[in-house]
Design a protein around this motif. Structure first.
Motif, PDB file in Angstrom:
ATOM      1  N   LEU A 167       0.715  -0.937  -0.265  1.00 41.03           N
ATOM      2  CA  LEU A 167       0.205   0.303  -0.237  1.00 41.03           C
ATOM      3  C   LEU A 167       0.805   1.079   0.183  1.00 41.03           C
ATOM      4  O   LEU A 167       0.524   1.892  -1.038  1.00 41.03           O
ATOM      5  N   ALA A 168       1.725   1.124   0.762  1.00 38.87           N
ATOM      6  CA  ALA A 168       3.285   1.987   1.148  1.00 38.87           C
ATOM      7  C   ALA A 168       3.342   2.691  -0.575  1.00 38.87           C
ATOM      8  O   ALA A 168       3.895   3.772  -0.979  1.00 38.87           O
ATOM      9  N   CYS A 169       3.559   1.713  -1.386  1.00 40.59           N
ATOM     10  CA  CYS A 169       4.036   1.716  -2.760  1.00 40.59           C
ATOM     11  C   CYS A 169       3.080   2.136  -3.308  1.00 40.59           C
ATOM     12  O   CYS A 169       3.438   3.356  -4.518  1.00 40.59           O
ATOM     13  N   CYS A 170       2.026   2.160  -3.488  1.00 45.82           N
ATOM     14  CA  CYS A 170       1.062   2.237  -3.813  1.00 45.82           C
ATOM     15  C   CYS A 170       0.993   4.079  -3.758  1.00 45.82           C
ATOM     16  O   CYS A 170       0.709   5.340  -4.064  1.00 45.82           O
ATOM     17  N   VAL A 171       1.156   4.013  -2.435  1.00 43.97           N
ATOM     18  CA  VAL A 171       0.277   6.255  -1.830  1.00 43.97           C
ATOM     19  C   VAL A 171       2.047   7.266  -2.285  1.00 43.97           C
ATOM     20  O   VAL A 171       1.870   7.591  -3.397  1.00 43.97           O
ATOM     21  N   HIS A 172       2.947   6.172  -2.903  1.00 41.06           N
ATOM     22  CA  HIS A 172       3.986   6.941  -3.057  1.00 41.06           C
ATOM     23  C   HIS A 172       3.428   7.599  -5.042  1.00 41.06           C
ATOM     24  O   HIS A 172       3.968   8.471  -5.368  1.00 41.06           O
ATOM     25  N   SER A 173       2.941   6.263  -5.651  1.00 38.38           N
ATOM     26  CA  SER A 173       2.691   6.349  -7.040  1.00 38.38           C
ATOM     27  C   SER A 173       1.662   7.353  -6.633  1.00 38.38           C
ATOM     28  O   SER A 173       1.823   8.233  -7.703  1.00 38.38           O
ATOM     29  N   ILE A 174       0.966   7.692  -6.035  1.00 36.06           N
ATOM     30  CA  ILE A 174      -0.230   8.211  -6.413  1.00 36.06           C
ATOM     31  C   ILE A 174      -0.233   9.894  -6.084  1.00 36.06           C
ATOM     32  O   ILE A 174      -0.496  10.734  -7.090  1.00 36.06           O
ATOM     33  N   ILE A 220       5.806  13.077 -17.828  1.00 35.70           N
ATOM     34  CA  ILE A 220       5.660  11.662 -17.576  1.00 35.70           C
ATOM     35  C   ILE A 220       6.943  10.768 -16.832  1.00 35.70           C
ATOM     36  O   ILE A 220       8.178  11.418 -16.475  1.00 35.70           O
ATOM     37  N   THR A 221       6.311  10.369 -15.523  1.00 35.30           N
ATOM     38  CA  THR A 221       7.308   9.581 -14.507  1.00 35.30           C
ATOM     39  C   THR A 221       7.069   8.278 -14.204  1.00 35.30           C
ATOM     40  O   THR A 221       6.484   7.499 -14.987  1.00 35.30           O
ATOM     41  N   GLY A 222       7.574   8.094 -13.374  1.00 30.63           N
ATOM     42  CA  GLY A 222       8.221   6.557 -12.782  1.00 30.63           C
ATOM     43  C   GLY A 222       7.581   6.579 -11.132  1.00 30.63           C
ATOM     44  O   GLY A 222       7.016   7.867 -10.513  1.00 30.63           O
ATOM     45  N   THR A 223       7.902   5.719 -10.950  1.00 28.61           N
ATOM     46  CA  THR A 223       7.168   5.269  -8.875  1.00 28.61           C
ATOM     47  C   THR A 223       8.133   4.325  -8.803  1.00 28.61           C
ATOM     48  O   THR A 223       8.262   3.502  -9.405  1.00 28.61           O
ATOM     49  N   VAL A 224       8.925   4.372  -7.994  1.00 32.88           N
ATOM     50  CA  VAL A 224      10.181   3.093  -7.527  1.00 32.88           C
ATOM     51  C   VAL A 224      10.103   2.971  -6.237  1.00 32.88           C
ATOM     52  O   VAL A 224      10.517   4.142  -5.395  1.00 32.88           O
ATOM     53  N   ASN A 225       9.229   2.291  -5.183  1.00 42.02           N
ATOM     54  CA  ASN A 225       9.014   1.963  -3.637  1.00 42.02           C
ATOM     55  C   ASN A 225       9.114   3.221  -2.571  1.00 42.02           C
ATOM     56  O   ASN A 225       9.146   4.777  -2.612  1.00 42.02           O
ATOM     57  N   PRO A 226       8.685   2.698  -1.368  1.00 41.96           N
ATOM     58  CA  PRO A 226       7.967   4.208  -0.931  1.00 41.96           C
ATOM     59  C   PRO A 226       8.726   4.532   0.256  1.00 41.96           C
ATOM     60  O   PRO A 226      10.135   3.857   0.111  1.00 41.96           O
ATOM     61  N   MET A 227       8.707   6.082   0.375  1.00 42.63           N
ATOM     62  CA  MET A 227       9.335   6.338   1.522  1.00 42.63           C
ATOM     63  C   MET A 227       9.057   6.205   2.779  1.00 42.63           C
ATOM     64  O   MET A 227       7.620   5.842   3.007  1.00 42.63           O
ATOM     65  N   LYS A 228       9.645   6.952   3.883  1.00 40.53           N
ATOM     66  CA  LYS A 228       8.687   6.510   5.026  1.00 40.53           C
ATOM     67  C   LYS A 228       8.041   6.954   5.356  1.00 40.53           C
ATOM     68  O   LYS A 228       6.680   6.293   6.119  1.00 40.53           O
ATOM     69  N   LYS A 229       7.606   8.325   4.922  1.00 41.21           N
ATOM     70  CA  LYS A 229       6.220   9.121   5.221  1.00 41.21           C
ATOM     71  C   LYS A 229       5.129   8.660   4.357  1.00 41.21           C
ATOM     72  O   LYS A 229       4.132   8.541   5.313  1.00 41.21           O
ATOM     73  N   ASP A 230       5.374   7.522   3.278  1.00 40.84           N
ATOM     74  CA  ASP A 230       4.326   6.579   2.695  1.00 40.84           C
ATOM     75  C   ASP A 230       3.888   5.497   3.646  1.00 40.84           C
ATOM     76  O   ASP A 230       3.066   5.077   3.353  1.00 40.84           O
TER      77      ASP A 230
END
Length: 343
Positions: free
Chosen positions: A151-158, A286-296
């Motif tokens: 879920l944290a990975c998806c939070v970062h993406s969103i 156009i961007t990417g997303t990889v791995n969550p941060m602590k905040k995420d």
């Protein structure tokens, strides 16, 4: 001497168990009794032989109960339900120090268990640093808490997709990550369009809150989204499927000022055609997303603890740790979501 079991992937489709000494935590350490650990794509790839990392103590989507704490631990107490952050970062490189620890240059070299390299969640216990232990609501189902990391990975993406109230958002693919994107986009106040080939997964998209369902095998999704948006195109598109042709589709279905997020890694990594003039004139991002941060990760634990995100439909089965090979075989099937391993 008291010991506990750790499952270790020793070779292709071969898992053994190691006995590890159970220690008392020191200073800022927290001893967590593992309740649930989900099987992610990483562990599936190692088990299947796609990635050669043997021996590997897998399991990085874990939750459990605090059994003991070091004398300097302040944030949790014995008996607390917790999720653990196992995708670690060094804290010393340029990216860690400028607030982007998800881009750490030496990240994810984990040695949680002394018997083998790896995050080590497929075990009865884990010894964690207090900074990587996140307190959950005392009433939470720990099988749900184990999904804090995805879920944290998806939070970062969103967050990278910069969704605004009333935006038209497309999610390509309704695997577990696509399903979580749908719920998060709805929380942001968007109208969500789900694109998927499988009708069963489109039903999951509907349960997650998707407003419009498109079967991409029966309808041209780019044309359909143009029609739905009255020719504008989508405001944000999230591609969660590792197929380069769908990455191209994501760009094509977005409109002016559209944000396109490549959530997944792509295999094979084939290039796609993009018009630089279109990007120039429409100000697309156009961007990417990889791995969550602590905040995420913190946000994910709060969303789950507050029951703002429901992951119950995304848990396909719970299997005892002693039967982890059976769990792995189920996890690699395309018709399952998350399989939870439970010591």
């Amino acid at each position: 001497m008291e010991t506990y079991k750790v499952a270790v992937i020793e070779d292709v489709k071969k898992i053994g168990f190691k006995e590890v000494k159970k220690r008392e935590p020191e200073d800022r350490q927290v001893l967590v009794k593992v309740d649930s650990c989900a099987i992610c794509t990483l562990e599936q790839r190692v088990y299947s032989g796609v990635m050669n990392r043997y021996p590997f103590a897998g399991g990085h989507e874990a939750a459990g109960t605090v059994e003991a704490i070091g004398k300097k631990v302040k944030g949790v107490q014995v008996g607390d339900k917790v999720a653990v952050r196992l995708l670690n970062s060094c804290g010393e490189c340029y990216y860690c120090r400028n607030g982007h620890e998800n881009q750490c240059t030496t990240s994810f070299i984990a040695e949680t268990q002394e018997c083998a390299m790896g995050p080590g969640g497929f075990a009865e216990y884990m010894m964690m640093d207090a900074s990587d232990v996140y307190k959950m609501d005392p009433k939470i189902d720990l099988t749900h808490a184990a999904l804090s990391e995805p879920l944290a990975c998806c939070v970062h993406s969103i967050e990278n997709g910069q969704i605004g109230l009333g935006d038209d958002v497309v999610v390509i693919g309704v695997g577990i990550m696509g399903a979580l994107h749908i719920q998060l986009a709805k929380l942001k106040g968007a109208r969500v369009i789900a694109c998927e080939l499988d009708d069963t997964r489109l039903e999951i998209a509907k349960k997650m809150g998707a407003d419009i369902l498109i079967n991409s095998g029966k309808t041209d999704p780019v044309k359909e989204i143009q029609k739905i948006t009255e020719g504008r195109g989508a405001d944000a598109v999230f591609c969660t499927v590792p197929v380069a042709a769908l990455a191209k589709q994501a760009v094509d279905m977005s409109g002016k000022l559209g944000r396109i997020v490549f959530y997944t890694s792509f295999h094979p990594d084939n290039p796609i055609d993009i018009s630089p003039n279109k990007v120039h004139s429409t100000e697309q991002i156009i961007t990417g997303t990889v791995n969550p941060m602590k905040k995420d990760f913190l946000i994910a634990t709060r969303l789950l603890s507050g029951k703002l995100i429901d992951v119950s439909a995304l848990i396909s089965d719970c299997i005892p740790l002693e039967n982890i090979e059976e769990a792995m075989e189920k996890a690699i099937r395309p018709d399952t979501y998350r399989i939870i391993v439970r010591p």
